[in-house]
Design a protein around this motif. Structure first.
Motif, PDB file in Angstrom:
ATOM      1  N   ILE A 416       2.403  -0.375  -4.543  1.00  0.00           N
ATOM      2  CA  ILE A 416       3.279  -1.129  -3.647  1.00  0.00           C
ATOM      3  C   ILE A 416       3.201  -0.427  -2.292  1.00  0.00           C
ATOM      4  O   ILE A 416       3.659   0.709  -2.150  1.00  0.00           O
ATOM      5  CB  ILE A 416       4.731  -1.151  -4.158  1.00  0.00           C
ATOM      6  N   LEU A 417       2.603  -1.049  -1.320  1.00  0.00           N
ATOM      7  CA  LEU A 417       2.336  -0.405  -0.041  1.00  0.00           C
ATOM      8  C   LEU A 417       3.610  -0.166   0.767  1.00  0.00           C
ATOM      9  O   LEU A 417       4.661  -0.767   0.487  1.00  0.00           O
ATOM     10  CB  LEU A 417       1.351  -1.250   0.767  1.00  0.00           C
ATOM     11  N   GLU A 418       3.507   0.699   1.751  1.00  0.00           N
ATOM     12  CA  GLU A 418       4.667   1.034   2.576  1.00  0.00           C
ATOM     13  C   GLU A 418       5.265  -0.193   3.252  1.00  0.00           C
ATOM     14  O   GLU A 418       6.480  -0.246   3.517  1.00  0.00           O
ATOM     15  CB  GLU A 418       4.272   2.062   3.633  1.00  0.00           C
ATOM     16  N   THR A 419       4.447  -1.190   3.531  1.00  0.00           N
ATOM     17  CA  THR A 419       4.936  -2.411   4.175  1.00  0.00           C
ATOM     18  C   THR A 419       5.663  -3.337   3.203  1.00  0.00           C
ATOM     19  O   THR A 419       6.310  -4.305   3.617  1.00  0.00           O
ATOM     20  CB  THR A 419       3.761  -3.198   4.767  1.00  0.00           C
ATOM     21  N   GLY A 420       5.537  -3.067   1.909  1.00  0.00           N
ATOM     22  CA  GLY A 420       6.096  -3.950   0.887  1.00  0.00           C
ATOM     23  C   GLY A 420       5.055  -4.872   0.289  1.00  0.00           C
ATOM     24  O   GLY A 420       5.303  -5.498  -0.745  1.00  0.00           O
ATOM     25  N   LYS A 421       3.891  -4.981   0.932  1.00  0.00           N
ATOM     26  CA  LYS A 421       2.827  -5.799   0.368  1.00  0.00           C
ATOM     27  C   LYS A 421       2.194  -5.078  -0.817  1.00  0.00           C
ATOM     28  O   LYS A 421       2.362  -3.875  -0.981  1.00  0.00           O
ATOM     29  CB  LYS A 421       1.768  -6.108   1.433  1.00  0.00           C
ATOM     30  N   LEU A 422       1.443  -5.833  -1.602  1.00  0.00           N
ATOM     31  CA  LEU A 422       0.767  -5.260  -2.756  1.00  0.00           C
ATOM     32  C   LEU A 422      -0.674  -4.914  -2.397  1.00  0.00           C
ATOM     33  O   LEU A 422      -1.263  -5.484  -1.477  1.00  0.00           O
ATOM     34  CB  LEU A 422       0.815  -6.230  -3.938  1.00  0.00           C
ATOM     35  N   ASP A 423      -1.245  -3.992  -3.160  1.00  0.00           N
ATOM     36  CA  ASP A 423      -2.529  -3.386  -2.809  1.00  0.00           C
ATOM     37  C   ASP A 423      -3.741  -4.267  -3.119  1.00  0.00           C
ATOM     38  O   ASP A 423      -4.845  -3.945  -2.695  1.00  0.00           O
ATOM     39  CB  ASP A 423      -2.649  -2.046  -3.560  1.00  0.00           C
ATOM     40  N   LEU A 424      -3.543  -5.347  -3.848  1.00  0.00           N
ATOM     41  CA  LEU A 424      -4.649  -6.254  -4.181  1.00  0.00           C
ATOM     42  C   LEU A 424      -4.178  -7.694  -3.998  1.00  0.00           C
ATOM     43  O   LEU A 424      -2.989  -7.984  -4.177  1.00  0.00           O
ATOM     44  CB  LEU A 424      -5.111  -6.035  -5.633  1.00  0.00           C
ATOM     45  N   PRO A 425      -5.078  -8.602  -3.701  1.00  0.00           N
ATOM     46  CA  PRO A 425      -4.687 -10.003  -3.464  1.00  0.00           C
ATOM     47  C   PRO A 425      -4.288 -10.737  -4.741  1.00  0.00           C
ATOM     48  O   PRO A 425      -4.668 -10.346  -5.858  1.00  0.00           O
ATOM     49  CB  PRO A 425      -5.941 -10.621  -2.844  1.00  0.00           C
ATOM     50  N   ASP A 426      -3.546 -11.824  -4.558  1.00  0.00           N
ATOM     51  CA  ASP A 426      -3.021 -12.588  -5.688  1.00  0.00           C
ATOM     52  C   ASP A 426      -4.114 -13.139  -6.604  1.00  0.00           C
ATOM     53  O   ASP A 426      -3.923 -13.207  -7.820  1.00  0.00           O
ATOM     54  CB  ASP A 426      -2.163 -13.761  -5.180  1.00  0.00           C
ATOM     55  N   ASP A 427      -5.252 -13.548  -6.026  1.00  0.00           N
ATOM     56  CA  ASP A 427      -6.275 -14.143  -6.879  1.00  0.00           C
ATOM     57  C   ASP A 427      -6.820 -13.126  -7.879  1.00  0.00           C
ATOM     58  O   ASP A 427      -7.209 -13.483  -8.999  1.00  0.00           O
ATOM     59  CB  ASP A 427      -7.404 -14.746  -6.037  1.00  0.00           C
ATOM     60  N   VAL A 428      -6.827 -11.841  -7.508  1.00  0.00           N
ATOM     61  CA  VAL A 428      -7.242 -10.786  -8.447  1.00  0.00           C
ATOM     62  C   VAL A 428      -6.151 -10.571  -9.504  1.00  0.00           C
ATOM     63  O   VAL A 428      -6.426 -10.525 -10.709  1.00  0.00           O
ATOM     64  CB  VAL A 428      -7.523  -9.465  -7.700  1.00  0.00           C
ATOM     65  N   LEU A 429      -4.924 -10.439  -9.050  1.00  0.00           N
ATOM     66  CA  LEU A 429      -3.815 -10.172  -9.976  1.00  0.00           C
ATOM     67  C   LEU A 429      -3.641 -11.297 -10.981  1.00  0.00           C
ATOM     68  O   LEU A 429      -3.241 -11.059 -12.127  1.00  0.00           O
ATOM     69  CB  LEU A 429      -2.514  -9.963  -9.185  1.00  0.00           C
ATOM     70  N   ALA A 430      -3.942 -12.524 -10.570  1.00  0.00           N
ATOM     71  CA  ALA A 430      -3.815 -13.674 -11.479  1.00  0.00           C
ATOM     72  C   ALA A 430      -4.779 -13.585 -12.643  1.00  0.00           C
ATOM     73  O   ALA A 430      -4.539 -14.168 -13.709  1.00  0.00           O
ATOM     74  CB  ALA A 430      -4.036 -14.971 -10.706  1.00  0.00           C
ATOM     75  N   GLU A 431      -5.872 -12.848 -12.476  1.00  0.00           N
ATOM     76  CA  GLU A 431      -6.868 -12.720 -13.534  1.00  0.00           C
ATOM     77  C   GLU A 431      -6.497 -11.648 -14.558  1.00  0.00           C
ATOM     78  O   GLU A 431      -7.109 -11.557 -15.624  1.00  0.00           O
ATOM     79  CB  GLU A 431      -8.236 -12.369 -12.930  1.00  0.00           C
ATOM     80  N   ALA A 432      -5.517 -10.821 -14.236  1.00  0.00           N
ATOM     81  CA  ALA A 432      -5.145  -9.714 -15.115  1.00  0.00           C
ATOM     82  C   ALA A 432      -4.366 -10.213 -16.327  1.00  0.00           C
ATOM     83  O   ALA A 432      -3.767 -11.292 -16.319  1.00  0.00           O
ATOM     84  CB  ALA A 432      -4.303  -8.700 -14.344  1.00  0.00           C
ATOM     85  N   ASP A 433      -4.367  -9.396 -17.367  1.00  0.00           N
ATOM     86  CA  ASP A 433      -3.498  -9.645 -18.522  1.00  0.00           C
ATOM     87  C   ASP A 433      -2.121  -9.039 -18.308  1.00  0.00           C
ATOM     88  O   ASP A 433      -1.125  -9.518 -18.850  1.00  0.00           O
ATOM     89  CB  ASP A 433      -4.111  -9.025 -19.787  1.00  0.00           C
ATOM     90  N   TYR A 434      -2.091  -7.956 -17.512  1.00  0.00           N
ATOM     91  CA  TYR A 434      -0.840  -7.206 -17.341  1.00  0.00           C
ATOM     92  C   TYR A 434      -0.969  -6.357 -16.086  1.00  0.00           C
ATOM     93  O   TYR A 434      -1.999  -5.707 -15.867  1.00  0.00           O
ATOM     94  CB  TYR A 434      -0.620  -6.309 -18.566  1.00  0.00           C
ATOM     95  N   VAL A 435       0.063  -6.366 -15.231  1.00  0.00           N
ATOM     96  CA  VAL A 435       0.053  -5.588 -13.991  1.00  0.00           C
ATOM     97  C   VAL A 435       1.326  -4.752 -13.925  1.00  0.00           C
ATOM     98  O   VAL A 435       2.436  -5.290 -14.047  1.00  0.00           O
ATOM     99  CB  VAL A 435      -0.039  -6.508 -12.754  1.00  0.00           C
ATOM    100  N   VAL A 436       1.150  -3.448 -13.738  1.00  0.00           N
ATOM    101  CA  VAL A 436       2.295  -2.562 -13.529  1.00  0.00           C
ATOM    102  C   VAL A 436       2.235  -2.072 -12.087  1.00  0.00           C
ATOM    103  O   VAL A 436       1.220  -1.553 -11.632  1.00  0.00           O
ATOM    104  CB  VAL A 436       2.303  -1.383 -14.532  1.00  0.00           C
TER     105      VAL A 436
END
Length: 582
Positions: A416-436
């Motif tokens: 979770i970046l200092e700006t509040g954004k996440l370190d990878l784009p949504d299209d990548v995260l959507a492919e995951a089975d589980y994200v912590v």
């Protein structure tokens, strides 16, 4: 000599090297060696003494480190440590006992302000010069003032896993001497606190003098403080104090209950006994002069009208009322856990391959695990960008195609970046089975900023869990400032899980916060944050946290089958909340 004792010497060498501006790679080599030794599942000293298996068979231990381990085991000291310590003022290392004051800050205080001892630090704190140093501010100054007393204390609280190694070895040593009928470690150790100040051991025997003679001959004893027929106290080389008490069998349960504590729990029990015109102490439960219970803990609690209370709950947090009403939770057990949901491989900062981590999981009969290597922001760990992560996921797909009875979840530990954004784009995260999602950087931000980052991640549609939520490292780093209620409310509403990280250096969430989060309807996952295959055994410490929080299997998602686990995830239920970060 136990593994934690050997590891402690290497940690001290690393501290000394860092203070003296040694090559960072050399410092890291000793830190890695300390971690490897501390986590190794077998007593390394036995390998040295037996002359059997080569120490270099241990991953990460080469010939030079093997020689140094042998020196520590055989002599109790390491010449390198003595040489390095001789180059610095004797009081300088005492400063490392102050929470938050690691080698880098000690080095800065020494070089910039000539601080050589706790007394020197106290003086410069009063001048206001400390706040002017980079990395020091009002909060840090406050911590240093509060921790100055610790620099004078030779004993230190041990991490639970270190204390467990010592406890098991001492109990085995005493048992091997014969004559022991019952023996158990009580105190905060039995309540499974994250850190342990000392060990209280209780035993019954037909020959207590023989048991005491055996106890004081334990190889790690540095000092015999006292020795008698029914009680002896020793101090180990690592500074841990250990008491052994021999009690009569008829009072064993009463003594076990009394010395397990906590103090507040025992006070409530004694008050309850007094209300029934009974007297409760370490010798039993009495009506007048007649002992009516004491052989077992269960009969003590039963005579007071209570169900037996698991030691982890004995903290005077309402457990006695629940025991009276037969409403104690059916606490989660290690055997309930079906998978581990945070671990790292050689792709980032781990020390095992995917296959090696999978083999360790299969040995534990897990149904699934999540491979959660770091995302790209964690540059020190060679974090994965989208391309490398997808390559890893293709490898996992190929592994799963072999139908080996264990499923690997395509996952990531997402910064979770200092700006509040996440370190990878949504299209990548959507492919995951589980994200912590976790925080590693910007921990000095305000409470409002840190809370905003975590709450935003918890609400994000592709974030399944918040990992090690308070960021603490026991004895090294305090939790960062956080409105935890706000995070718990967000997780409860969005269906985001909170992690109970069982790595002994983290133990995060703390049990009190996990109990509070449950009241907001939050569900949890247990993980080990493993960085090598044998770390998967740390799951028992995550279970300890969960039990202290009063959690049942139904509160924890990875007690369920793979199909139920997938269905229970935010992404599996189609419960997205608002797209906060990202």
């Amino acid at each position: 000599m136990q593994n934690p004792d050997i590891a402690r010497v290497f940690d001290e060498v690393a501290d000394l090297l860092e203070i003296q501006d040694a090559n960072p790679f050399r410092v890291r080599a000793y830190r890695n060696a300390a971690r490897t030794i501390r986590d190794f599942p077998e007593p390394i000293a036995e390998r040295v003494r037996s002359g059997g298996k080569d120490l270099t068979d241990i991953p990460g231990i080469g010939e030079d480190l093997a020689e140094k381990i042998t020196a520590i085991v055989t002599t109790g000291e390491l010449p390198l440590r003595q040489q390095l310590a001789a180059k610095l003022p004797a009081g300088l290392l005492d400063l490392l006992r102050i929470p938050g004051l690691g080698p880098k800050r000690v080095k800065l205080l020494y070089k910039k302000l000539k601080v050589k001892s706790a007394a020197d630090l106290a003086k410069v704190l009063d001048t206001g010069k400390v706040q002017k140093l980079k990395g020091f501010g009002p909060k840090m100054e406050e911590k240093m003032r509060a921790g100055l007393g610790q620099a004078q204390v030779t004993e230190r609280r041990m991490l639970l896993n270190e204390a467990e190694t010592q406890a098991n070895a001492i109990v085995a040593h005493v048992k091997d001497g014969g004559g022991v009928r019952q023996i158990e470690v009580a105190g905060s150790y039995r309540r499974r606190r994250e850190t342990i100040g000392d060990l209280d051991i209780l035993a019954t025997s037909g020959d207590s003098a023989r048991v005491m003679d055996r106890f004081v001959t334990y190889g790690e004893v540095a000092e015999v403080i006292s020795k008698g027929e029914t009680r002896s106290t020793v101090k180990l080389r690592g500074g841990l104090q250990v008491d052994l008490r021999a009690v009569e069998p008829a009072a064993y349960g009463a003594a076990l209950q009394y010395f397990t504590g906590s103090k507040a729990h025992n006070v409530e029990l004694r008050q309850l006994a007094q209300g029934k015109k009974l007297k409760l102490n370490e010798y039993g439960l009495f009506r007048g002069t007649r002992r009516i219970a004491g052989e077992t803990e269960a009969e003590i609690y039963d005579a007071l009208g209570l169900d037996w209370i698991p030691p982890e709950l004995r903290e005077a947090r309402g457990e006695i009322a629940l025991a009276r009403e037969h409403r104690l939770p059916k606490l989660v057990e290690l055997s309930d856990v079906r998978g581990d949901l945070q671990m790292h491989t050689k792709a980032t900062d781990g020390r095992g391959t995917i296959a090696e981590m999978a083999d360790a999981a299969r040995a534990l009969r897990y149904e699934y695990i999540a491979i959660t290597d770091h995302s790209k922001r964690v540059t020190m760990a060679l974090g994965l960008d989208a391309k490398r992560l997808r390559e890893q996921w293709r490898t996992i797909d190929e592994w799963n195609a072999g139908a080996r009875g264990l499923t690997l979840l395509k996952s990531v530990e997402l910064d979770i970046l200092e700006t509040g954004k996440l370190d990878l784009p949504d299209d990548v995260l959507a492919e995951a089975d589980y994200v912590v999602a976790t925080i590693h950087y910007g921990t000095n931000q305000t409470e409002r900023e840190l809370t905003r980052r975590l709450v935003g991640a918890a609400k994000h549609r592709w974030v399944d869990a918040i990992g090690h939520p308070t960021g603490r490292r026991l004895g090294e780093r305090e939790p960062y400032r956080l409105d935890f209620d706000a995070l718990a409310r967000a997780c409860g509403t969005a269906g985001c899980l909170l992690e109970l990280n069982g790595h002994p250096e983290r133990m995060d969430l703390p049990d009190t916060l996990a109990a509070a989060a449950k009241q907001h309807g939050v569900r949890f996952v247990l993980s080990t944050d493993s960085h090598q295959p044998n770390n998967l055994s740390f799951m028992r410490y995550a279970v300890d946290l969960a039990r202290r929080a009063g959690l049942e299997p139904g509160d924890i998602l990875n007690t369920r089958s793979l199909a139920e686990f997938r269905k229970g995830l935010k992404r599996g239920r189609g419960k997205t909340g608002k797209d906060g970060a990202g």
